[in-house]
Write a protein that holds these residues in place. Sequence first.
Motif, PDB file in Angstrom:
ATOM      1  N   MET A   1       0.810  -1.222   0.000  1.00 27.08           N
ATOM      2  CA  MET A   1       0.000   0.000   0.000  1.00 27.08           C
ATOM      3  C   MET A   1       0.839   1.266   0.000  1.00 27.08           C
ATOM      4  SD  MET A   1      -2.821  -1.248   2.793  1.00 27.08           S
ATOM      5  CE  MET A   1      -3.226   0.436   3.216  1.00 27.08           C
ATOM      6  N   ARG A   2       2.119   1.146   0.312  1.00 29.79           N
ATOM      7  CA  ARG A   2       2.966   2.335   0.385  1.00 29.79           C
ATOM      8  C   ARG A   2       3.051   3.011  -0.977  1.00 29.79           C
ATOM      9  NH1 ARG A   2       8.580   1.290   3.248  1.00 29.79           N
ATOM     10  NH2 ARG A   2       8.647   3.512   2.775  1.00 29.79           N
ATOM     11  N   VAL A   3       2.988   4.316  -0.962  1.00 28.44           N
ATOM     12  CA  VAL A   3       3.088   5.091  -2.201  1.00 28.44           C
ATOM     13  C   VAL A   3       4.378   5.894  -2.168  1.00 28.44           C
ATOM     14  CG1 VAL A   3       0.606   5.232  -2.543  1.00 28.44           C
ATOM     15  CG2 VAL A   3       1.742   6.979  -1.184  1.00 28.44           C
ATOM     16  N   ASP A   4       4.885   6.189  -3.338  1.00 26.42           N
ATOM     17  CA  ASP A   4       6.120   6.962  -3.438  1.00 26.42           C
ATOM     18  C   ASP A   4       5.819   8.442  -3.270  1.00 26.42           C
ATOM     19  OD1 ASP A   4       8.105   4.850  -4.258  1.00 26.42           O
ATOM     20  OD2 ASP A   4       6.599   4.594  -5.819  1.00 26.42           O
ATOM     21  N   PRO A   5       6.667   9.170  -2.516  1.00 25.24           N
ATOM     22  CA  PRO A   5       6.420  10.609  -2.345  1.00 25.24           C
ATOM     23  C   PRO A   5       6.423  11.368  -3.658  1.00 25.24           C
ATOM     24  CG  PRO A   5       8.074   9.805  -0.787  1.00 25.24           C
ATOM     25  CD  PRO A   5       7.831   8.705  -1.763  1.00 25.24           C
ATOM     26  N   LEU A   6       7.338  11.009  -4.566  1.00 29.40           N
ATOM     27  CA  LEU A   6       7.452  11.715  -5.842  1.00 29.40           C
ATOM     28  C   LEU A   6       7.740  10.690  -6.924  1.00 29.40           C
ATOM     29  CD1 LEU A   6       7.400  14.486  -7.190  1.00 29.40           C
ATOM     30  CD2 LEU A   6       9.830  14.716  -6.703  1.00 29.40           C
ATOM     31  N   GLU A   7       6.981  10.746  -7.996  1.00 31.35           N
ATOM     32  CA  GLU A   7       7.047   9.708  -9.010  1.00 31.35           C
ATOM     33  C   GLU A   7       6.844  10.317 -10.394  1.00 31.35           C
ATOM     34  OE1 GLU A   7       4.966   5.312  -9.558  1.00 31.35           O
ATOM     35  OE2 GLU A   7       3.876   6.928  -8.547  1.00 31.35           O
ATOM     36  N   VAL A   8       7.645   9.841 -11.351  1.00 33.05           N
ATOM     37  CA  VAL A   8       7.493  10.212 -12.758  1.00 33.05           C
ATOM     38  C   VAL A   8       7.140   8.945 -13.521  1.00 33.05           C
ATOM     39  CG1 VAL A   8       8.613  11.107 -14.809  1.00 33.05           C
ATOM     40  CG2 VAL A   8       9.107  12.133 -12.600  1.00 33.05           C
ATOM     41  N   VAL A   9       5.972   8.948 -14.132  1.00 31.16           N
ATOM     42  CA  VAL A   9       5.485   7.786 -14.878  1.00 31.16           C
ATOM     43  C   VAL A   9       5.583   8.116 -16.365  1.00 31.16           C
ATOM     44  CG1 VAL A   9       3.605   6.151 -15.172  1.00 31.16           C
ATOM     45  CG2 VAL A   9       3.908   7.309 -12.982  1.00 31.16           C
ATOM     46  N   LEU A  10       6.197   7.213 -17.126  1.00 26.70           N
ATOM     47  CA  LEU A  10       6.431   7.435 -18.552  1.00 26.70           C
ATOM     48  C   LEU A  10       5.624   6.441 -19.378  1.00 26.70           C
ATOM     49  CD1 LEU A  10      10.337   7.677 -18.448  1.00 26.70           C
ATOM     50  CD2 LEU A  10       8.733   9.585 -18.437  1.00 26.70           C
ATOM     51  N   ALA A  11       5.149   6.898 -20.513  1.00 29.23           N
ATOM     52  CA  ALA A  11       4.574   5.980 -21.489  1.00 29.23           C
ATOM     53  C   ALA A  11       5.680   5.071 -22.019  1.00 29.23           C
ATOM     54  CB  ALA A  11       3.925   6.760 -22.629  1.00 29.23           C
ATOM     55  N   PRO A  12       5.350   3.852 -22.460  1.00 28.73           N
ATOM     56  CA  PRO A  12       6.402   2.925 -22.895  1.00 28.73           C
ATOM     57  C   PRO A  12       7.330   3.478 -23.971  1.00 28.73           C
ATOM     58  CG  PRO A  12       4.321   1.759 -22.650  1.00 28.73           C
ATOM     59  CD  PRO A  12       4.019   3.227 -22.471  1.00 28.73           C
ATOM     60  N   ASP A  13       6.826   4.358 -24.851  1.00 28.50           N
ATOM     61  CA  ASP A  13       7.691   4.866 -25.911  1.00 28.50           C
ATOM     62  C   ASP A  13       8.606   5.993 -25.437  1.00 28.50           C
ATOM     63  OD1 ASP A  13       5.519   6.549 -25.536  1.00 28.50           O
ATOM     64  OD2 ASP A  13       5.488   7.239 -27.609  1.00 28.50           O
ATOM     65  N   LEU A  14       8.530   6.355 -24.154  1.00 29.89           N
ATOM     66  CA  LEU A  14       9.415   7.389 -23.610  1.00 29.89           C
ATOM     67  C   LEU A  14      10.521   6.808 -22.742  1.00 29.89           C
ATOM     68  CD1 LEU A  14       6.961  10.268 -22.618  1.00 29.89           C
ATOM     69  CD2 LEU A  14       8.095   9.831 -24.781  1.00 29.89           C
ATOM     70  N   VAL A  15      10.639   5.472 -22.718  1.00 30.29           N
ATOM     71  CA  VAL A  15      11.655   4.838 -21.875  1.00 30.29           C
ATOM     72  C   VAL A  15      13.055   5.238 -22.310  1.00 30.29           C
ATOM     73  CG1 VAL A  15      12.591   2.593 -21.175  1.00 30.29           C
ATOM     74  CG2 VAL A  15      10.135   2.931 -21.281  1.00 30.29           C
ATOM     75  N   ASP A  16      13.229   5.642 -23.573  1.00 32.03           N
ATOM     76  CA  ASP A  16      14.560   6.035 -24.031  1.00 32.03           C
ATOM     77  C   ASP A  16      15.087   7.251 -23.287  1.00 32.03           C
ATOM     78  OD1 ASP A  16      12.421   7.442 -25.572  1.00 32.03           O
ATOM     79  OD2 ASP A  16      14.124   8.512 -26.416  1.00 32.03           O
ATOM     80  N   LEU A  17      14.207   8.018 -22.639  1.00 31.31           N
ATOM     81  CA  LEU A  17      14.663   9.180 -21.871  1.00 31.31           C
ATOM     82  C   LEU A  17      15.536   8.776 -20.692  1.00 31.31           C
ATOM     83  CD1 LEU A  17      11.420  11.362 -21.801  1.00 31.31           C
ATOM     84  CD2 LEU A  17      13.522  11.854 -23.053  1.00 31.31           C
ATOM     85  N   VAL A  18      15.339   7.568 -20.162  1.00 29.70           N
ATOM     86  CA  VAL A  18      16.119   7.112 -19.011  1.00 29.70           C
ATOM     87  C   VAL A  18      17.139   6.047 -19.404  1.00 29.70           C
ATOM     88  CG1 VAL A  18      14.275   7.633 -17.398  1.00 29.70           C
ATOM     89  CG2 VAL A  18      14.373   5.381 -18.435  1.00 29.70           C
ATOM     90  N   ASP A  19      17.193   5.697 -20.682  1.00 33.09           N
ATOM     91  CA  ASP A  19      18.134   4.687 -21.159  1.00 33.09           C
ATOM     92  C   ASP A  19      19.445   5.361 -21.527  1.00 33.09           C
ATOM     93  OD1 ASP A  19      19.447   2.550 -22.178  1.00 33.09           O
ATOM     94  OD2 ASP A  19      18.127   2.220 -23.898  1.00 33.09           O
ATOM     95  N   THR A  20      20.439   5.236 -20.647  1.00 33.52           N
ATOM     96  CA  THR A  20      21.727   5.880 -20.912  1.00 33.52           C
ATOM     97  C   THR A  20      22.397   5.305 -22.149  1.00 33.52           C
ATOM     98  OG1 THR A  20      22.784   4.314 -19.383  1.00 33.52           O
ATOM     99  CG2 THR A  20      22.083   6.438 -18.487  1.00 33.52           C
ATOM    100  N   GLY A  21      22.106   4.027 -22.457  1.00 34.29           N
ATOM    101  CA  GLY A  21      22.689   3.443 -23.660  1.00 34.29           C
ATOM    102  C   GLY A  21      22.201   4.098 -24.926  1.00 34.29           C
ATOM    103  N   ALA A  22      20.981   4.671 -24.869  1.00 34.54           N
ATOM    104  CA  ALA A  22      20.425   5.366 -26.033  1.00 34.54           C
ATOM    105  C   ALA A  22      20.619   6.876 -25.935  1.00 34.54           C
ATOM    106  CB  ALA A  22      18.934   5.046 -26.166  1.00 34.54           C
ATOM    107  N   GLY A  23      21.443   7.326 -25.003  1.00 32.70           N
ATOM    108  CA  GLY A  23      21.710   8.752 -24.851  1.00 32.70           C
ATOM    109  C   GLY A  23      20.763   9.465 -23.909  1.00 32.70           C
ATOM    110  N   GLY A  24      19.885   8.731 -23.226  1.00 31.14           N
ATOM    111  CA  GLY A  24      18.956   9.365 -22.292  1.00 31.14           C
ATOM    112  C   GLY A  24      19.664   9.824 -21.020  1.00 31.14           C
ATOM    113  N   ASP A  25      19.409  11.062 -20.614  1.00 26.53           N
ATOM    114  CA  ASP A  25      20.052  11.611 -19.421  1.00 26.53           C
ATOM    115  C   ASP A  25      19.027  12.165 -18.434  1.00 26.53           C
ATOM    116  OD1 ASP A  25      19.195  13.730 -20.928  1.00 26.53           O
ATOM    117  OD2 ASP A  25      21.028  14.919 -20.727  1.00 26.53           O
ATOM    118  N   LEU A  26      17.796  11.683 -18.503  1.00 25.08           N
ATOM    119  CA  LEU A  26      16.749  12.224 -17.642  1.00 25.08           C
ATOM    120  C   LEU A  26      17.078  12.028 -16.168  1.00 25.08           C
ATOM    121  CD1 LEU A  26      13.949  13.455 -17.218  1.00 25.08           C
ATOM    122  CD2 LEU A  26      12.982  11.165 -17.442  1.00 25.08           C
ATOM    123  N   LEU A  27      17.583  10.854 -15.806  1.00 25.67           N
ATOM    124  CA  LEU A  27      17.850  10.576 -14.397  1.00 25.67           C
ATOM    125  C   LEU A  27      18.993  11.443 -13.872  1.00 25.67           C
ATOM    126  CD1 LEU A  27      17.419   6.734 -14.568  1.00 25.67           C
ATOM    127  CD2 LEU A  27      15.854   8.383 -13.591  1.00 25.67           C
TER     128      LEU A  27
END
Length: 693
Positions: free
Chosen positions: A341-367
């Motif tokens: 039941m625990r919820v995260d204080p702050l959360e960013v939810v991405l659509a599946p086609d936006l996963v490249d934003l967090v994929d460092t192998g694909a140049g994503g630097d969001l994190l």
Amino acid sequence: MGSRVSRLGVPVGVVGIVLLLVVPVPAPLLDLLIAANITAALVVLLTAMYVRRPLDFSIFPALLLVLTLFRLGLNVASTRLVLGDAHAGKVIQAFGEFVISGSLVIGLVIFLILVIIQFVVITNGAGRVAEVGARFTLDAMPGKQMAIDADLNAGLIDEDTARQRRADVTAEADFYGAMDGGSKFVKGDAIAGIIITVVNLVGGFVIGMVQKGMPAGEALETYSLLTVGDGLVSQIPALLLSVATGLIVTRATTQGDMGSDAAAQLLQHRPALLIAGAGLIVIAIIPGMPKLPFMVLGAAVLLAAQRAGKAQAAKAAAEEATPALPAGPAADSPEGLLQQMRVDPLEVVLAPDLVDLVDTGAGGDLLDRVRGLRRKTALELGLVVPPVRTRDSIDLPTSSYAIRISGVEVGRGQAPPGRVLALGDDLDHLPGTPTSEPVFGLAGRWVPAELQHQAEMTGATVVDRASVLVTHLAEVVRTHAARLLSREDVRALVDAVKADDPAVVEELVPGVMTLGEVQRVLRALLDEGVAIRDLPRIFEALSLRGRGGGADLDALVDAARAALGPAIAAACARDGVLRVITLDPLLEHQMAESVRPGEEGATLSLDPRRAEVVVEQVDAALRQAEDLGWSPVLVCAPVLRAPLRRLVGLAVPRLPVLSYSEAGGGGSSGPRIETVGTVTGAAAVPAAQALGV
């Protein structure tokens, strides 16, 4: 010296292989090279068996290509000697005589069987496993990267560990991709070996009869012996490398070598060994069956079962002697349900086609940008933003993202892949999807990334997708900073102040205020956009104002703001000038008389129409100032600041409300004050006159 030889060995060897394809090689040197080929293949096979994980042998795909090229070079050199001299060295001669053993048919059959084993069974299987492994590894990369970043944001690992794990994930994907291609080399080598053997056999038979005048039987015997020997000295190393390829691509990551893992896993089930041993003994007593082999093997398996039983008993005794760790709660237990039941204080939810934003192998630097945002927020507001959990969800529309606080969505936007956001006034001539910037509501257009330079040439401001999301997240954090400040965060801040200024904390908590009351004050300050970095000064003001009790939240907040007055004014000033919107003295006097205390703080008891006019004039004054590039504040008497903030904050939450003491608290060293508008609250007065301009 050793390192220089290591650096030069492979390049020189590759150049030698190329020369081997075109330069004739004497038979004694060919014998040495064939022996080196067999040795290298055997070493590679044994290394593949002893590595604990495939990445420990990451050079294998490149080594496979070099050894395959080396073997093909030897094939060319041996073919030249077989067809030219009817002699290709003692190694090929010995292999041919040993396998043929006086029968050409037996030799050819054995050679064909080896070729079929390598080509049909091992090579095809290894190639298929490599192909599937490469596909699955590439598909799993984004999830693995997000898991690493989640562990980093949660504080479970440090930056160095996360960097190493990211590098391992990337190296694993590169390795399996290279193995997918490397298996094709092995397959091609098997086909080449078959073709070369046929050429040697047919070509040698023709050359022996036509050029050298041999009888048909002698030519067939001579060249078939050499052909089979040549094929064997080529196929045996090729078979070893094919087996090594299969071992590498089918090997799972473990803590031991293959031999240790095989022994430990095959001997872990005693009943299976007992049944197998008994079955072998039963086969031995069947009439007509040879008894000795099955009896010996059955006894060996039963002995292994007995030893496995002793090992399992010793392991169980050791586990009983070791104190058991507390088991995690069951999934359907109250504790397990509470964890789910625990919820995260702050959360960013991405659509599946936006996963490249967090994929460092694909140049994503969001994190990386999110971590930078956390540092920036801590330095600006004094708030330690909780770790931002990033995950994907198929419930979101394509190309969209959502920002959630405590499980509740507080913001949503879009970041289409392959696009950049162009902001400007005249964007109709650019191709793309019209949109509105999520923070400031500016008109924009998502244009293809390849047209970024063209958009910049038209005077538009171009922003990449990650910047749009991080800017939106930063605004959400600033707007909802009060909700993100938890009781545990307050305790950590108090402990940090106590380490440097213990007297301030000991005087305030818990003698004057509880931790919860301190949290309420800090949340109220953050809600009004006031940084809480100077905690010692805030605690000192709260200690003085809260002594003896009876002080409400507004009084405590005003005391803290008074202590931070110069800092508040400096934060609102631009270029040393604090531009203010003031209240007409008559309106201010009437408002002061209408202040009424309440459970949630003081409020203004104004006529609804009068209050509406005041809010409209404040909003008009703010917009007029912003059109000129200014960021004004609303100033009033100290007694009016809190209730006036509640009144105008609903319509214009971005407008800071300061008291006179806060605006001029810096004295001569503070910012210069410039009035940019005056609010009269009179509905009938023209707008220009009502704003005092």
